[in-house]
Design a protein around this motif. Structure first.
Motif, PDB file in Angstrom:
ATOM      1  N   ALA A   1      -3.225   3.482  -2.642  1.00  0.00           N
ATOM      2  CA  ALA A   1      -3.394   2.713  -3.842  1.00  0.00           C
ATOM      3  C   ALA A   1      -2.534   1.296  -3.441  1.00  0.00           C
ATOM      4  O   ALA A   1      -1.752   1.484  -2.482  1.00  0.00           O
ATOM      5  N   GLU A   2      -2.604   0.425  -4.285  1.00  0.00           N
ATOM      6  CA  GLU A   2      -2.104  -0.936  -4.349  1.00  0.00           C
ATOM      7  C   GLU A   2      -1.127  -0.919  -5.130  1.00  0.00           C
ATOM      8  O   GLU A   2      -1.313  -0.519  -6.384  1.00  0.00           O
ATOM      9  N   MET A   3       0.290  -0.973  -5.008  1.00  0.00           N
ATOM     10  CA  MET A   3       1.221  -1.175  -5.741  1.00  0.00           C
ATOM     11  C   MET A   3       1.522  -2.500  -6.206  1.00  0.00           C
ATOM     12  O   MET A   3       2.068  -3.272  -5.322  1.00  0.00           O
TER      13      MET A   3
ATOM     14  N   HIS B   1       5.912   0.225 -12.066  1.00  0.00           N
ATOM     15  CA  HIS B   1       4.851  -0.176 -11.337  1.00  0.00           C
ATOM     16  C   HIS B   1       3.359   0.178 -11.804  1.00  0.00           C
ATOM     17  O   HIS B   1       3.319   0.964 -12.774  1.00  0.00           O
TER      18      HIS B   1
ATOM     19  N   TYR C   1      -0.572   1.121 -10.344  1.00  0.00           N
ATOM     20  CA  TYR C   1      -1.324   1.635  -8.894  1.00  0.00           C
ATOM     21  C   TYR C   1      -2.751   1.263  -9.143  1.00  0.00           C
ATOM     22  O   TYR C   1      -3.170   1.854 -10.164  1.00  0.00           O
TER      23      TYR C   1
ATOM     24  N   GLU D   1      -2.991   3.368 -12.575  1.00  0.00           N
ATOM     25  CA  GLU D   1      -1.949   4.076 -13.138  1.00  0.00           C
ATOM     26  C   GLU D   1      -0.878   3.035 -13.625  1.00  0.00           C
ATOM     27  O   GLU D   1      -0.610   2.538 -12.548  1.00  0.00           O
TER      28      GLU D   1
ATOM     29  N   ARG E   1       0.847  -1.153   0.143  1.00  0.00           N
ATOM     30  CA  ARG E   1      -0.280  -0.031  -0.021  1.00  0.00           C
ATOM     31  C   ARG E   1       0.860   1.270   0.118  1.00  0.00           C
ATOM     32  O   ARG E   1       1.676   1.340   0.708  1.00  0.00           O
TER      33      ARG E   1
ATOM     34  N   VAL F   1       4.934   9.591  -5.301  1.00  0.00           N
ATOM     35  CA  VAL F   1       4.715   8.216  -4.533  1.00  0.00           C
ATOM     36  C   VAL F   1       5.201   8.138  -3.179  1.00  0.00           C
ATOM     37  O   VAL F   1       6.570   8.116  -3.186  1.00  0.00           O
TER      38      VAL F   1
ATOM     39  N   TYR G   1       0.964   5.759  -1.138  1.00  0.00           N
ATOM     40  CA  TYR G   1      -0.143   7.035  -1.540  1.00  0.00           C
ATOM     41  C   TYR G   1       0.570   7.333  -2.744  1.00  0.00           C
ATOM     42  O   TYR G   1       1.626   7.808  -3.035  1.00  0.00           O
ATOM     43  N   VAL G   2      -0.456   7.596  -3.622  1.00  0.00           N
ATOM     44  CA  VAL G   2       0.063   8.202  -5.171  1.00  0.00           C
ATOM     45  C   VAL G   2      -0.478   9.692  -5.067  1.00  0.00           C
ATOM     46  O   VAL G   2      -1.661   9.803  -4.594  1.00  0.00           O
TER      47      VAL G   2
ATOM     48  N   ASP H   1       5.903   5.726   0.019  1.00  0.00           N
ATOM     49  CA  ASP H   1       6.166   4.169   0.241  1.00  0.00           C
ATOM     50  C   ASP H   1       5.824   3.879   1.397  1.00  0.00           C
ATOM     51  O   ASP H   1       6.513   3.477   2.376  1.00  0.00           O
TER      52      ASP H   1
ATOM     53  N   TYR I   1      -6.499   1.928  -7.322  1.00  0.00           N
ATOM     54  CA  TYR I   1      -7.318   2.668  -6.131  1.00  0.00           C
ATOM     55  C   TYR I   1      -8.530   2.747  -6.610  1.00  0.00           C
ATOM     56  O   TYR I   1      -8.993   2.729  -7.864  1.00  0.00           O
TER      57      TYR I   1
END
Length: 376
Positions: free
Chosen positions: A72-74, A148, A150, A143, A2, A48, A4-5, A50, A152
């Protein structure tokens, strides 16, 4: 994982200077998070963080420069992994759509193809869902970058604007009212570091009134750090009351404030003075009087609220959390200088004649100012 974007708006238009604005936003976020173990990195078109810590959300809501963000899930940029996570983020019923953005254009599918494929996978997994591309109840966002992807489903709205600090430093005049804290916030939103200045009369300011000013500064520091000057004004005020006709006192008073604000601006290496003035709201805010008052300043005077009506200002004050503090009972310096028939049309020359009768010890007042820091 998880993460934050974080997305911005205006920064994307800065061309060759874009990197500078991104780095400033990253440094502001790092300082506010106060944890060197949290890694913040720049990708093309996004930042991003982490970490999935819940407290980060409040920081992102109150950091100028952030348009919106999301938890978001990366995953790796593989369509099967993306589909798996998208199903988890999709609701069990109602309407939805999939919205994909690709900053990595070499990904083997374009955005429409990803939308179609992921949407089909979600519909197979969740039978009570329907697609609505125009007005969905829920949106699954995807995204795709080079390294990666992402996924969400909800956005956290931010302040927008520019990262505080990219526009230099300004002095903002802070009273206990509704308007001036909004003006200070708008300076922050346009990228300016804020040095707040409040003029107080020790004979009428109770501890609760002083607390109100500090509470306003503390609330504003949630958006960006702020320095507060508390300037003693009682001797200057007495001189104005003794020597100046009642109808002109407010204009002389505010010209004195401008001179002292200019002294503080020079000391702080600031580039302008912000006020909460609103055209025509009170007698001292007519065009003639504002011209006379601003003429006393040694720096540009900027008035971000000049064309707003009171309801619009209150709306912003409520949004940023200063309104409930501002409406607390308050006896400020201005109340002693109010006239039943204040002059609305002055010239600098007329008022300077009156000022010649006064011994306004402005430098001494600035030297005796109390200085506080919030959010540093």
């Amino acid at each position: 994982m998880r993460v934050y974007v974080v997305h911005y708006s205006e920064i994307a238009l800065k061309g060759k200077n874009r990197s500078y604005f991104e780095k400033k936003l990253v440094s502001n976020l790092k300082r506010k998070l106060g944890d060197d173990s949290i890694k913040i990195r720049r990708e093309y078109g996004r930042i991003v963080i982490d970490s999935g810590e819940e407290r980060i959300e409040n920081v992102l809501r109150k950091t100028p420069g952030v348009k919106y963000s999301a938890l978001a899930e990366m995953v790796e940029p593989d369509v099967e992994l993306i589909a798996e996570k998208a199903i988890e983020f999709a609701p069990d019923s109602g309407t939805f759509r999939v919205e994909t953005k690709r900053s990595y254009k070499e990904f083997p599918m374009n955005s429409m193809e990803v939308n179609r494929l992921i949407g089909e996978r979600i519909l197979r997994a969740k039978k009570n869902l329907k697609v609505d591309l125009r007005n969905p109840e829920n949106t699954v966002y995807i995204e795709i970058s080079k390294d990666h992807a992402y996924v969400y489903s909800g956005r956290i709205e931010g302040v927008g604007g520019l990262p505080t600090g990219v526009s230099g430093k300004v002095v903002t005049l802070i009273s206990g009212g509704i308007d001036s804290p909004v003006s200070a916030f708008m300076a922050m939103k346009r990228g300016a570091e804020v040095v707040a200045v409040h003029f107080f009369n020790s004979t009428i300011h109770s501890p609760s009134v002083r607390k109100k000013i500090h509470d306003l500064a503390r609330k504003l520091s949630e958006y960006h750090r702020i320095k507060l000057y508390m300037v003693p004004f009682v001797q200057i005020q007495r001189e104005i009351i003794a020597k100046i006709p009642a109808d002109y006192r407010m204009v002389v008073y505010r010209r004195s404030m401008m001179r002292m604000a200019s002294m503080i601006a020079e000391k702080e290496n600031a580039k302008a003075i912000f006020t909460g003035d609103n055209l025509g709201q009170v007698a001292s805010q007519t065009l003639d009087n504002m011209r006379t008052i601003y003429e006393a300043a040694q720096y540009p005077v900027l008035t971000p609220l000049i064309g707003l009506d009171k309801d619009e200002i209150i709306e912003v004050a409520r949004k940023i959390g200063t309104y409930e503090i501002s409406i607390l009972p308050y006896e400020d310096c201005c109340s002693l200088l109010m006239s039943r028939h204040p002059v609305t049309k002055t010239t600098p020359e007329d008022v300077m004649r009156f000022e010649g009768f006064c011994n306004l010890q402005e430098e001494e007042a600035v030297e005796n100012a109390e200085v506080y820091e919030y959010g540093f």
